[in-house]
Design an enzyme around this catalytic site. Structure first.
Site, PDB file in Angstrom:
ATOM      1  N   GLU A  26       0.827  -1.208   0.000  1.00 10.86           N
ATOM      2  CA  GLU A  26       0.000   0.000   0.000  1.00 10.86           C
ATOM      3  C   GLU A  26       0.859   1.254   0.000  1.00 10.86           C
ATOM      4  O   GLU A  26       0.499   2.242  -0.611  1.00 10.86           O
ATOM      5  CB  GLU A  26      -0.936   0.027   1.216  1.00 10.86           C
ATOM      6  CG  GLU A  26      -1.968  -1.074   1.240  1.00 10.86           C
ATOM      7  CD  GLU A  26      -3.061  -0.931   0.196  1.00 10.86           C
ATOM      8  OE1 GLU A  26      -3.146   0.127  -0.459  1.00 10.86           O
ATOM      9  OE2 GLU A  26      -3.811  -1.892   0.026  1.00 10.86           O
ATOM     10  N   ASP A  35      -7.982   5.960  -5.343  1.00 14.02           N
ATOM     11  CA  ASP A  35      -7.294   4.754  -5.805  1.00 14.02           C
ATOM     12  C   ASP A  35      -7.634   4.503  -7.282  1.00 14.02           C
ATOM     13  O   ASP A  35      -8.389   5.276  -7.883  1.00 14.02           O
ATOM     14  CB  ASP A  35      -7.625   3.567  -4.896  1.00 14.02           C
ATOM     15  CG  ASP A  35      -8.983   2.943  -5.150  1.00 14.02           C
ATOM     16  OD1 ASP A  35      -9.754   3.431  -5.990  1.00 14.02           O
ATOM     17  OD2 ASP A  35      -9.283   1.933  -4.485  1.00 14.02           O
TER      18      ASP A  35
END
Length: 154
Positions: A26, A35
């Protein structure tokens, strides 16, 4: 007492392994971003309370990561009906952390695992490399690492 100590050690090892995967894949983003499929995300992939414009401290991000991993652990524990190695549990926790418990709950991966087909279940991880219909290199790498962990002992 030995059982309680063993459970605590298993939990700690699972948290450490899953946390290492999550932080590696991440990365840390203190400022909220969208995202690849447009979901507001911050810290180490936290989405539940992320809103565009937020900025979190690193300490806040670590706290969110631990809280999110605890949710993922609980989700794995509530859905999996077979014994798991620490490595397999950690791989599944990272997977759930990334895709969510609902998708895990309805997955072929979980069905195979609960049917006693650990090898087949671990192989399913390699299918989860798309976001919004696009194959992402980062997900390919992440799933490969999860699969290696998942297959330990097979």
């Amino acid at each position: 007492m030995a059982n309680k100590s063993l459970l605590a050690a298993t939990f700690a090892a699972t948290l450490a392994l899953a946390g290492a995967l999550a932080t590696t894949h991440e990365g840390l983003e203190n400022k909220t971003y969208l995202d690849p499929v447009g979901i507001p995300t911050n810290c180490y992939g936290h989405t539940a309370t992320a809103k565009i414009g937020q900025v979190k401290t690193t300490a806040e991000c670590k706290k969110l990561l631990n809280e999110d991993l605890l949710i993922a652990i609980a989700d794995v524990e509530s859905r999996v009906k077979v014994e798991l190695t620490i490595e397999r549990r950690a791989a599944l926790v990272d997977f759930v952390y990334n895709v969510g418990g609902t998708k895990f709950g309805s997955s072929t991966l979980l069905k195979k695992l609960n049917a006693g087909d650990a090898r087949g279940a671990c192989a399913e991880l390699s299918r989860w490399v798309y976001a919004g219909g696009v194959k992402l290199r980062g997900l390919v790498t992440r799933r490969a690492e999860e699969r290696v962990l998942c297959e330990v002992g097979l």
